[in-house]
Design an enzyme around this catalytic site. Structure first.
Site, PDB file in Angstrom:
ATOM      1  N   THR A 181      -8.582   5.462  -6.592  1.00  0.00           N
ATOM      2  CA  THR A 181      -7.426   4.769  -7.186  1.00  0.00           C
ATOM      3  C   THR A 181      -6.464   4.226  -6.141  1.00  0.00           C
ATOM      4  OG1 THR A 181      -6.225   6.856  -7.390  1.00  0.00           O
ATOM      5  CG2 THR A 181      -7.515   6.135  -9.300  1.00  0.00           C
ATOM      6  N   ASP A 208      -0.681  16.290  -2.459  1.00  0.00           N
ATOM      7  CA  ASP A 208      -0.985  15.330  -3.512  1.00  0.00           C
ATOM      8  C   ASP A 208       0.076  15.436  -4.614  1.00  0.00           C
ATOM      9  OD1 ASP A 208      -3.846  13.775  -4.469  1.00  0.00           O
ATOM     10  OD2 ASP A 208      -2.356  14.199  -6.020  1.00  0.00           O
ATOM     11  N   HIS A 235      -9.314  14.233   0.318  1.00  0.00           N
ATOM     12  CA  HIS A 235      -8.714  15.323  -0.445  1.00  0.00           C
ATOM     13  C   HIS A 235      -9.178  16.645   0.160  1.00  0.00           C
ATOM     14  CE1 HIS A 235      -7.739  12.771  -4.078  1.00  0.00           C
ATOM     15  NE2 HIS A 235      -8.687  12.026  -3.546  1.00  0.00           N
ATOM     16  N   ASN A 267     -13.190   9.910  -2.155  1.00  0.00           N
ATOM     17  CA  ASN A 267     -13.629   8.970  -3.185  1.00  0.00           C
ATOM     18  C   ASN A 267     -13.710   7.569  -2.575  1.00  0.00           C
ATOM     19  OD1 ASN A 267     -13.822  10.799  -5.367  1.00  0.00           O
ATOM     20  ND2 ASN A 267     -11.598  10.782  -5.604  1.00  0.00           N
ATOM     21  N   HIS A 283      -8.510   8.056   2.412  1.00  0.00           N
ATOM     22  CA  HIS A 283      -7.899   9.385   2.370  1.00  0.00           C
ATOM     23  C   HIS A 283      -8.943  10.428   2.013  1.00  0.00           C
ATOM     24  CE1 HIS A 283      -7.610   7.618  -1.664  1.00  0.00           C
ATOM     25  NE2 HIS A 283      -7.760   8.851  -2.129  1.00  0.00           N
ATOM     26  N   HIS A 305      -6.454   3.063   0.225  1.00  0.00           N
ATOM     27  CA  HIS A 305      -6.178   3.397   1.633  1.00  0.00           C
ATOM     28  C   HIS A 305      -6.950   4.687   1.897  1.00  0.00           C
ATOM     29  CE1 HIS A 305      -3.127   3.762   5.167  1.00  0.00           C
ATOM     30  NE2 HIS A 305      -3.998   4.778   5.285  1.00  0.00           N
ATOM     31  N   CYS A 364       0.843  -1.201   0.000  1.00  0.00           N
ATOM     32  CA  CYS A 364       0.000   0.000   0.000  1.00  0.00           C
ATOM     33  C   CYS A 364       0.880   1.254   0.000  1.00  0.00           C
ATOM     34  CB  CYS A 364      -0.921  -0.008   1.218  1.00  0.00           C
ATOM     35  SG  CYS A 364      -1.841   1.524   1.408  1.00  0.00           S
TER      36      CYS A 364
END
Ligand code: 5GP
Ligand code: ZN
Length: 113
Positions: free
Chosen positions: A93, A30, A100, A85, A98, A96, A4
């Protein structure tokens, strides 16, 4: 999780530009920013996404970290957007959990393009 990417960033095995960190959460820039400010807020414990047995305590840590990121990046007064997402239709994608944090310019009124 051995393979990961975000677990490796949490462990310091892959470099990242860290904006905020504590024992439970890390926040970093990012790699492919979609706005002038684009920071990922990531619980250090591995969960695939929001549906993967995430505790209320972890989510509280995430919300507190989002506040720290907003202050560090000068977004407190002007505002920002948070996106998590989750699964295929959302285009997740990295598997793990997260969040944004996007901002630094007007992001438009629509939630999606
Ligand atoms: P997702 O599409 O899963 O919601 O978002 C994954 C995000 O992780 C993308 O915005 C992508 O640019 C970012 N990302 C993927 N790999 C890396 C990496 O190794 N380092 C950093 N800093 N960001 C990454
Ligand atoms: Zn992970």
């Amino acid at each position: 999780m051995d393979d990961c990417i975000f677990c490796k960033i949490c462990a310091g095995e892959i470099p990242a530009t860290v904006v905020y960190e504590n024992d439970q959460v890390i926040a970093f820039e990012d790699l492919n920013p979609q706005a002038p400010v684009h920071v990922l807020v990531v619980p250090k414990e591995h969960h695939a996404n929001l549906l993967d047995d995430v505790s209320a305590a972890e989510l509280a840590e995430v919300v507190a970290a989002i506040g720290e990121v907003a202050r560090a990046k000068g977004l407190s007064d002007r505002g920002f957007r948070v996106i998590a997402n989750t699964g295929a239709d959302a285009g997740q994608t990295v598997e793990h959990l997260h969040f944004h944090v996007l901002g630094g310019e007007p992001l438009g009124e629509g939630l999606i393009p």
